[in-house]
Design an enzyme around this catalytic site. Structure first.
Site, PDB file in Angstrom:
ATOM      1  N   ARG A  67      19.363 -30.286   0.581  1.00 33.33           N
ATOM      2  CA  ARG A  67      18.839 -29.801  -0.665  1.00 33.33           C
ATOM      3  C   ARG A  67      17.408 -29.780  -0.704  1.00 33.33           C
ATOM      4  NH1 ARG A  67      20.492 -35.331  -1.633  1.00 33.33           N
ATOM      5  NH2 ARG A  67      18.318 -36.661  -1.666  1.00 33.33           N
TER       6      ARG A  67
ATOM      7  N   ASP B  66      21.972 -39.942  10.249  1.00 31.63           N
ATOM      8  CA  ASP B  66      20.886 -40.749   9.679  1.00 31.63           C
ATOM      9  C   ASP B  66      19.702 -40.580  10.770  1.00 31.63           C
ATOM     10  OD1 ASP B  66      19.027 -42.408   9.028  1.00 31.63           O
ATOM     11  OD2 ASP B  66      20.251 -43.927   8.331  1.00 31.63           O
TER      12      ASP B  66
ATOM     13  N   ASN C 195      12.048 -32.766   8.261  1.00 34.27           N
ATOM     14  CA  ASN C 195      12.019 -32.654   6.786  1.00 34.27           C
ATOM     15  C   ASN C 195      12.455 -33.929   6.150  1.00 34.27           C
ATOM     16  OD1 ASN C 195      11.474 -31.132   4.270  1.00 34.27           O
ATOM     17  ND2 ASN C 195      13.916 -31.628   4.509  1.00 34.27           N
TER      18      ASN C 195
ATOM     19  N   SER D  21       2.752 -34.907   3.745  1.00 34.60           N
ATOM     20  CA  SER D  21       2.425 -34.640   2.063  1.00 34.60           C
ATOM     21  C   SER D  21       0.937 -34.518   1.739  1.00 34.60           C
ATOM     22  CB  SER D  21       3.058 -35.788   1.514  1.00 34.60           C
ATOM     23  OG  SER D  21       2.578 -35.762   0.072  1.00 34.60           O
TER      24      SER D  21
ATOM     25  N   TYR E 285       4.680 -44.850   1.115  1.00 36.37           N
ATOM     26  CA  TYR E 285       5.102 -43.174   1.363  1.00 36.37           C
ATOM     27  C   TYR E 285       3.783 -42.444   2.002  1.00 36.37           C
ATOM     28  CZ  TYR E 285       6.176 -38.437   0.285  1.00 36.37           C
ATOM     29  OH  TYR E 285       6.589 -37.101   0.251  1.00 36.37           O
TER      30      TYR E 285
HETATM   31  P1  NAP Z   1      14.883 -34.387  -1.390  1.00 29.73           P
HETATM   32  O1  NAP Z   1      15.282 -33.211  -2.190  1.00 29.73           O
HETATM   33  O2  NAP Z   1      15.131 -35.769  -2.084  1.00 29.73           O
HETATM   34  O3  NAP Z   1      15.883 -34.158  -0.086  1.00 29.73           O
HETATM   35  C1  NAP Z   1      15.592 -35.029   0.911  1.00 29.73           C
HETATM   36  C2  NAP Z   1      16.545 -34.840   2.046  1.00 29.73           C
HETATM   37  O4  NAP Z   1      16.341 -35.546   3.119  1.00 29.73           O
HETATM   38  C3  NAP Z   1      18.098 -34.619   1.524  1.00 29.73           C
HETATM   39  O5  NAP Z   1      18.673 -33.475   2.272  1.00 29.73           O
HETATM   40  C4  NAP Z   1      18.502 -36.037   2.151  1.00 29.73           C
HETATM   41  O6  NAP Z   1      19.913 -35.626   2.692  1.00 29.73           O
HETATM   42  C5  NAP Z   1      17.639 -36.072   3.390  1.00 29.73           C
HETATM   43  N1  NAP Z   1      17.675 -37.435   3.898  1.00 29.73           N
HETATM   44  C6  NAP Z   1      17.132 -38.588   3.373  1.00 29.73           C
HETATM   45  N2  NAP Z   1      17.297 -39.515   4.159  1.00 29.73           N
HETATM   46  C7  NAP Z   1      17.850 -39.002   5.561  1.00 29.73           C
HETATM   47  C8  NAP Z   1      17.976 -39.519   6.759  1.00 29.73           C
HETATM   48  N3  NAP Z   1      17.911 -41.098   6.863  1.00 29.73           N
HETATM   49  N4  NAP Z   1      18.616 -38.935   7.618  1.00 29.73           N
HETATM   50  C9  NAP Z   1      18.901 -37.456   7.393  1.00 29.73           C
HETATM   51  N5  NAP Z   1      18.550 -36.944   6.201  1.00 29.73           N
HETATM   52  C10 NAP Z   1      17.833 -37.886   5.442  1.00 29.73           C
HETATM   53  O7  NAP Z   1      13.435 -34.336  -1.302  1.00 29.73           O
HETATM   54  P2  NAP Z   1      12.573 -33.032  -1.001  1.00 29.73           P
HETATM   55  O8  NAP Z   1      11.693 -33.158  -2.012  1.00 29.73           O
HETATM   56  O9  NAP Z   1      13.154 -31.747  -0.540  1.00 29.73           O
HETATM   57  O10 NAP Z   1      11.627 -33.613   0.298  1.00 29.73           O
HETATM   58  C11 NAP Z   1      11.674 -32.917   1.417  1.00 29.73           C
HETATM   59  C12 NAP Z   1      10.381 -33.599   2.589  1.00 29.73           C
HETATM   60  O11 NAP Z   1       9.327 -32.997   1.986  1.00 29.73           O
HETATM   61  C13 NAP Z   1      10.047 -35.026   2.526  1.00 29.73           C
HETATM   62  O12 NAP Z   1      10.008 -35.360   3.642  1.00 29.73           O
HETATM   63  C14 NAP Z   1       9.260 -35.428   1.386  1.00 29.73           C
HETATM   64  O13 NAP Z   1       8.577 -36.422   1.648  1.00 29.73           O
HETATM   65  C15 NAP Z   1       8.491 -34.188   1.571  1.00 29.73           C
HETATM   66  N6  NAP Z   1       7.667 -33.703   0.426  1.00 29.73           N
HETATM   67  C16 NAP Z   1       8.032 -33.560  -0.860  1.00 29.73           C
HETATM   68  C17 NAP Z   1       7.263 -33.190  -1.630  1.00 29.73           C
HETATM   69  C18 NAP Z   1       7.916 -32.680  -3.260  1.00 29.73           C
HETATM   70  O14 NAP Z   1       7.055 -32.604  -4.206  1.00 29.73           O
HETATM   71  N7  NAP Z   1       9.174 -32.676  -3.413  1.00 29.73           N
HETATM   72  C19 NAP Z   1       5.789 -33.108  -1.719  1.00 29.73           C
HETATM   73  C20 NAP Z   1       5.280 -33.627  -0.483  1.00 29.73           C
HETATM   74  C21 NAP Z   1       6.181 -33.690   0.663  1.00 29.73           C
HETATM   75  P3  NAP Z   1      20.970 -36.948   2.158  1.00 29.73           P
HETATM   76  O15 NAP Z   1      21.178 -36.657   0.726  1.00 29.73           O
HETATM   77  O16 NAP Z   1      22.234 -36.457   2.693  1.00 29.73           O
HETATM   78  O17 NAP Z   1      20.336 -38.316   2.262  1.00 29.73           O
END
Ligand code: NAP
Length: 249
Positions: A16, A64, A91, A143, A156
Site C-alpha cells: 500500500r 519481514d 521502502n 524522510s 523514526y
Molecule cells: P504505509 O502506508 O504504512 O506502508 C508501509 C508498508 O511497509 C506496508 O506495505 C507494510 O506492509 C510494509 N512493512 C512494514 N513493516 C514491514 C516489514 N517489517 N517487512 C516488510 N514490509 C513491511 O507507509 P507509507 O507512508 O507508504 O511509507 C512508506 C515509506 O515512506 C516508509 O519508509 C516511510 O517511513 C516513508 N515516508 C513516508 C512519509 C509519509 O508522509 N507517508 C513521509 C516520509 C517518509 P504490511 O502491512 O504487510 O506490514
C-alpha cells in the site's frame, strides 16, 4: 520502449501507500516488480493482479525485511523467479511516535529494526548479484524528518538519518562496480502511516510547504523511477527531497 524494460525491481513494503505507487510506476516503465509485504497479503495480491491486467509483470513475496534471514529469502525468491536483480527500493517503514521520556524500548527497537536494519538486510542480500553483474540501483526511502528532526519522533528520525549515512557510505563502497545508492526524502504523504496524525498536523504541513499541498505516492514514485533510469547513471550518494519545498538543505 520503456526505460526499465527487462529490469527486475524489488520494492519492500509495497502492499500500500508509497511502495504500491512505486511498484505500479516501475511496472508501467517495463520492470518486473517484486511486491514485498509483511502482513498485507490480500492487498499485495490485488496490486499484482492490477499490474498484470495492465500488461506488466509482478510477483508477490512475503517477508519481514527486518529479519535478516527473511530479507535473504526475498532476494533468493526474486533470483529464482527472474534470474537477476537490477533495482532495490528500500521502502518498508513504520512509526511508533512518542516523547522520549515515554518511549518504550520496544518502540525504539521496532522502528530502528523495521526502518534501518531492513535497509542493511536487503542491501547486503542484493549486493552479491549486483556486484557480479556490475550494475544496480539501490534507492532508499528516508524522510524529511531524518534531515530536520521532529519532536515525538526520536526513533523514526534516528532511523531515517541512519539511512542517509548508510546511503552515502554504501555509495562510496560500491560505486566502482557501477552500483548507485541514493535516497529520497518524502515530505508529508497521506497514507496509512500518516492517517493517525491529527488534522491539525496535516494543515500545518500544508502551511509550511511552499507548493501549498501534500504529496502523493506518485510524486515519490516518479523520483524513484528517475534514480532507477539509465539517465541517472552518474548520480550516487544523493538525498533528494520530494516534499514541495518543505525542507531545504
Ligand atoms: P504505509 O502506508 O504504512 O506502508 C508501509 C508498508 O511497509 C506496508 O506495505 C507494510 O506492509 C510494509 N512493512 C512494514 N513493516 C514491514 C516489514 N517489517 N517487512 C516488510 N514490509 C513491511 O507507509 P507509507 O507512508 O507508504 O511509507 C512508506 C515509506 O515512506 C516508509 O519508509 C516511510 O517511513 C516513508 N515516508 C513516508 C512519509 C509519509 O508522509 N507517508 C513521509 C516520509 C517518509 P504490511 O502491512 O504487510 O506490514
Amino acid at each position: 520502449m520503456n526505460s526499465l524494460d527487462g529490469q527486475v525491481a524489488i520494492v519492500t513494503g509495497a502492499s500500500r501507500g508509497i511502495g504500491a505507487a512505486v511498484a505500479r510506476l516501475l511496472a508501467a516503465r517495463g520492470a518486473k516488480v517484486v511486491i514485498n509485504h509483511r502482513a498485507s497479503a490480500d492487498a499485495s495480491v490485488a496490486l499484482a493482479a492490477e499490474i498484470k491486467a495492465a500488461g506488466g509483470e509482478a510477483l508477490v513475496v512475503q517477508a519481514d525485511v527486518s529479519v535478516v534471514e527473511e530479507a535473504a529469502a526475498l532476494v533468493k525468491a526474486t533470483l529464482s523467479a527472474y534470474g537477476r536483480i537490477d533495482i532495490l527500493v528500500n521502502n518498508a517503514g513504520t512509526t511508533r511516535d512518542n516523547l522520549i521520556m515515554m518511549m518504550k524500548e520496544a518502540d525504539w527497537d521496532a522502528v530502528i529494526t523495521t526502518n534501518l536494519k531492513s535497509v542493511y538486510n536487503c542491501s547486503k542480500a542484493v549486493l552479491r548479484p549486483m556486484l557480479k553483474q556490475r550494475s544496480g540501483r539501490i534507492i532508499n526511502i528516508t524522510s524529511v524528518v531524518g534531515l530536520s528532526g521532529a519532536a515525538g519522533q526520536t526513533n523514526y528520525a534516528a532511523s531515517k538519518a541512519g539511512i542517509i549515512g548508510f546511503t552515502k557510505s554504501l555509495a562510496k563502497e560500491v560505486g566502482s562496480r557501477q552500483v548507485t545508492v541514493n535516497a529520497i526524502a518524502p515530505g508529508f504523504i497521506p497514507t496509512a502511516l500518516t492517517e493517525v496524525l491529527p488534522e491539525e498536523a496535516r494543515q500545518q504541513a500544508i502551511a509550511m510547504t511552499p507548493l501549498g499541498r501534500l504529496g502523493t505516492g506518485e510524486d515519490i514514485a516518479e523520483a524513484v523511477a528517475f534514480f532507477a533510469s539509465p539517465g541517472a547513471s552518474f548520480i550516487t550518494g544523493q538525498v533528494l527531497s520530494v516534499d514541495g519545498g518543505l525542507v531545504m538543505q
